[in-house]
Scaffold this active site. Structure first.
Site, PDB file in Angstrom:
ATOM      1  N   CYS A 123       0.821  -1.227   0.000  1.00  0.00           N
ATOM      2  CA  CYS A 123       0.000   0.000   0.000  1.00  0.00           C
ATOM      3  C   CYS A 123       0.848   1.267   0.000  1.00  0.00           C
ATOM      4  CB  CYS A 123      -0.938   0.009   1.197  1.00  0.00           C
ATOM      5  SG  CYS A 123      -1.947  -1.461   1.301  1.00  0.00           S
ATOM      6  N   HIS A 266      -3.546   7.020   3.194  1.00  0.00           N
ATOM      7  CA  HIS A 266      -3.935   5.720   2.635  1.00  0.00           C
ATOM      8  C   HIS A 266      -5.335   5.385   3.123  1.00  0.00           C
ATOM      9  CE1 HIS A 266      -4.014   1.652   1.363  1.00  0.00           C
ATOM     10  NE2 HIS A 266      -3.828   1.118   2.554  1.00  0.00           N
ATOM     11  N   ASN A 296     -10.215  -0.313   0.152  1.00  0.00           N
ATOM     12  CA  ASN A 296      -8.752  -0.249   0.159  1.00  0.00           C
ATOM     13  C   ASN A 296      -8.232  -0.787  -1.177  1.00  0.00           C
ATOM     14  OD1 ASN A 296      -6.012  -0.617   0.578  1.00  0.00           O
ATOM     15  ND2 ASN A 296      -6.227  -1.633   2.561  1.00  0.00           N
TER      16      ASN A 296
HETATM   17  O1  UT7 Z   1      -3.817  -1.480   3.735  1.00  0.00           O
HETATM   18  C1  UT7 Z   1      -2.826  -2.017   4.532  1.00  0.00           C
HETATM   19  C2  UT7 Z   1      -3.054  -1.780   5.949  1.00  0.00           C
HETATM   20  N1  UT7 Z   1      -4.311  -2.337   6.396  1.00  0.00           N
HETATM   21  C3  UT7 Z   1      -4.802  -1.917   7.540  1.00  0.00           C
HETATM   22  O2  UT7 Z   1      -4.212  -1.057   8.128  1.00  0.00           O
HETATM   23  C4  UT7 Z   1      -6.037  -2.550   8.068  1.00  0.00           C
HETATM   24  C5  UT7 Z   1      -5.959  -2.623   9.572  1.00  0.00           C
HETATM   25  N2  UT7 Z   1      -7.037  -3.343  10.228  1.00  0.00           N
HETATM   26  C6  UT7 Z   1      -8.330  -2.968  10.188  1.00  0.00           C
HETATM   27  O3  UT7 Z   1      -8.723  -2.071   9.468  1.00  0.00           O
HETATM   28  C7  UT7 Z   1      -9.292  -3.662  11.116  1.00  0.00           C
HETATM   29  O4  UT7 Z   1      -8.566  -4.433  12.036  1.00  0.00           O
HETATM   30  C8  UT7 Z   1     -10.328  -4.579  10.373  1.00  0.00           C
HETATM   31  C9  UT7 Z   1     -11.343  -3.705   9.636  1.00  0.00           C
HETATM   32  C10 UT7 Z   1      -9.648  -5.487   9.412  1.00  0.00           C
HETATM   33  C11 UT7 Z   1     -11.104  -5.387  11.389  1.00  0.00           C
HETATM   34  O5  UT7 Z   1     -11.732  -4.536  12.329  1.00  0.00           O
HETATM   35  P1  UT7 Z   1     -11.611  -4.822  13.887  1.00  0.00           P
HETATM   36  O6  UT7 Z   1     -12.422  -3.818  14.570  1.00  0.00           O
HETATM   37  O7  UT7 Z   1     -10.132  -4.858  14.190  1.00  0.00           O
HETATM   38  O8  UT7 Z   1     -12.301  -6.211  14.024  1.00  0.00           O
HETATM   39  P2  UT7 Z   1     -11.718  -7.574  14.624  1.00  0.00           P
HETATM   40  O9  UT7 Z   1     -10.789  -8.187  13.622  1.00  0.00           O
HETATM   41  O10 UT7 Z   1     -11.186  -7.319  15.994  1.00  0.00           O
HETATM   42  O11 UT7 Z   1     -13.017  -8.423  14.739  1.00  0.00           O
HETATM   43  C12 UT7 Z   1     -14.062  -8.063  15.630  1.00  0.00           C
HETATM   44  C13 UT7 Z   1     -15.200  -9.018  15.427  1.00  0.00           C
HETATM   45  C14 UT7 Z   1     -14.790 -10.491  15.443  1.00  0.00           C
HETATM   46  O12 UT7 Z   1     -15.830 -11.234  16.056  1.00  0.00           O
HETATM   47  P3  UT7 Z   1     -15.670 -11.740  17.582  1.00  0.00           P
HETATM   48  O13 UT7 Z   1     -14.430 -12.586  17.580  1.00  0.00           O
HETATM   49  O14 UT7 Z   1     -15.519 -10.472  18.403  1.00  0.00           O
HETATM   50  O15 UT7 Z   1     -16.941 -12.469  17.814  1.00  0.00           O
HETATM   51  C15 UT7 Z   1     -14.746 -10.851  13.982  1.00  0.00           C
HETATM   52  O16 UT7 Z   1     -14.975 -12.208  13.755  1.00  0.00           O
HETATM   53  O17 UT7 Z   1     -15.803  -8.788  14.147  1.00  0.00           O
HETATM   54  C16 UT7 Z   1     -15.879 -10.015  13.430  1.00  0.00           C
HETATM   55  N3  UT7 Z   1     -15.758  -9.729  12.007  1.00  0.00           N
HETATM   56  C17 UT7 Z   1     -16.795  -9.448  11.236  1.00  0.00           C
HETATM   57  N4  UT7 Z   1     -18.122  -9.379  11.495  1.00  0.00           N
HETATM   58  C18 UT7 Z   1     -18.945  -9.056  10.475  1.00  0.00           C
HETATM   59  C19 UT7 Z   1     -14.608  -9.671  11.270  1.00  0.00           C
HETATM   60  N5  UT7 Z   1     -14.918  -9.346  10.018  1.00  0.00           N
HETATM   61  C20 UT7 Z   1     -16.282  -9.214   9.965  1.00  0.00           C
HETATM   62  C21 UT7 Z   1     -17.176  -8.881   8.940  1.00  0.00           C
HETATM   63  N6  UT7 Z   1     -18.511  -8.807   9.231  1.00  0.00           N
HETATM   64  N7  UT7 Z   1     -16.789  -8.630   7.675  1.00  0.00           N
END
Ligand code: UT7
Length: 339
Positions: A123, A266, A296
């Site tokens: 990225c 970004h 993204n």
């Molecule tokens: O471009 C290069 C750099 N990229 C980045 O910088 C991206 C960095 N990361 C992020 O943007 C975020 O971490 C994400 C958007 C990828 C994820 O968001 P989050 O708030 O960190 O969510 P999480 O991974 O901690 O997941 C929270 C919950 C989980 O459920 P439980 O374990 O709490 O029951 C996931 O299973 O959300 C769940 N989850 C979803 N639920 C509905 C993960 N993806 C989804 C989804 N829809 N698509």
């Protein structure tokens, strides 16, 4: 003298004279994704800010998108393809492993006087390409450079993994750079910064499909040639690194946060964008966001945003614009441009 310094030796000032971008027609909405994986519009918008993303047609490759963005960038500054000495393409989704995507684009443009190569900085690639072009031009080795960031991420997304498939989209952006003839004038690149931390390579990667783990008939079902991310940890590093990289270029340009008219980060996550701006003390109305439309698009994200911001008049003559990125590697980069 730090390796990143812009003042290690006397060099020609470099300016950006044109920009362009292209996104494919097909929109994939959050509602569409609700039918594909266990997710919801509410979750996606609240956790990322994304509403829809663009998906390239099966016969529309990374080079096709990059070529269209490049043509628009050339049109915007009135140059012909033959005027270009150097083409650098930033991508993690090349048309083929070899030749480089830049060679396909050189051919499609008819830029027969250009040397062409790709760089891989995920990225952060567009600003790695910008810094590279600034060095070639600033040292007098090349006169006119075309930098392009193009991605067809839809080909490396695991469409069954809800934690990643909702995030990414396809598109391309480009810019044309030249030596500034007189004093630092319009479009001048005032400072650039690039950095990497390879010890965190496993936070965000496409683990298979390369020499480390080639795709075979036996492992094909594991989908190792798709994006895998440890989202939470990546998020934390993104905020820290983008803040530090942006702060370093602002300082090296001799400016403070108050002197910045627009920051173009970004577009990975609206919460990351807001956290970075807040830590830099840059108010929300000076932050460019288009993540809701495209998701993204990796290297292309900041390039598309830069072109959209310029065309929509979000910055104008004399404004100081900060670009800042973060991605797999880990890699990060930033630039200050005085328009
Ligand atoms: O471009 C290069 C750099 N990229 C980045 O910088 C991206 C960095 N990361 C992020 O943007 C975020 O971490 C994400 C958007 C990828 C994820 O968001 P989050 O708030 O960190 O969510 P999480 O991974 O901690 O997941 C929270 C919950 C989980 O459920 P439980 O374990 O709490 O029951 C996931 O299973 O959300 C769940 N989850 C979803 N639920 C509905 C993960 N993806 C989804 C989804 N829809 N698509």
């Amino acid at each position: 003298m730090a390796a990143n310094s812009d003042i290690a030796f006397k060099r020609l000032p470099v300016k950006i004279i044109g920009t362009g971008s292209y996104v494919p027609e097909r929109r994939l909405t959050n509602a569409d994704l609700e039918k594909m994986v266990d997710t919801s519009h509410e979750w996606i918008i609240e956790r990322t800010g994304i509403v829809e993303r663009r998906i390239a047609a099966p016969d529309e490759y990374t080079s096709h998108m990059g070529t269209k963005a490049a043509q628009r960038a050339l049109e915007s500054c009135g140059l012909k393809p033959e005027d270009i000495d150097l083409i650098i393409v930033a991508t993690i989704t090349p048309d083929t492993f070899t030749p480089s995507t830049s060679c396909y684009i050189q051919d499609a443009l008819g830029a027969k006087n250009a040397a062409a190569f790709d760089i891989s900085a995920a990225c952060s690639g567009f600003l790695f390409a910008m810094k590279t072009a600034v060095q070639y031009i600033g040292t007098g080795q090349m006169k006119t450079a075309l930098i392009i960031a193009a991605e067809k991420l839809s080909t490396v997304v695991n469409w069954e993994d809800r934690s990643t498939c909702v995030l990414f989209g396809d598109g391309a952006g480009a810019a044309v750079l030249q030596a500034s003839t007189g004093e630092e004038g319009e479009g001048s690149v005032l400072a650039t910064d690039i950095g990497s931390d390879g010890s965190l390579h496993d936070l965000l990667q496409i683990p298979g499909g390369g020499s480390r783990c080639p795709t075979t008939a036996e492992n094909a079902h594991e989908r190792l040639a798709t994006l895998a991310m440890r989202g939470n940890e990546t998020f934390r590093h993104a905020v820290t690194r983008m803040k530090a990289s942006a702060a370093s270029v602002i300082e090296r340009a001799g400016l403070t946060a108050d002197d910045i008219q627009l920051i173009i980060p970004h577009q990975a996550n609206l919460r990351i964008i807001n956290a970075v701006a807040q830590r830099l003390s840059i108010p929300e109305d000076k932050v460019f966001v288009n993540i809701e439309k495209y998701g993204n698009t990796s290297a292309a994200a900041v390039a598309i945003a830069f072109d959209e911001a310029r065309r929509s008049g979000r910055f104008g003559k004399g404004d100081n614009v900060v670009l800042v990125t973060f991605g797999a590697g880990l890699t990060w980069s930033a630039a200050v441009i005085r328009w």
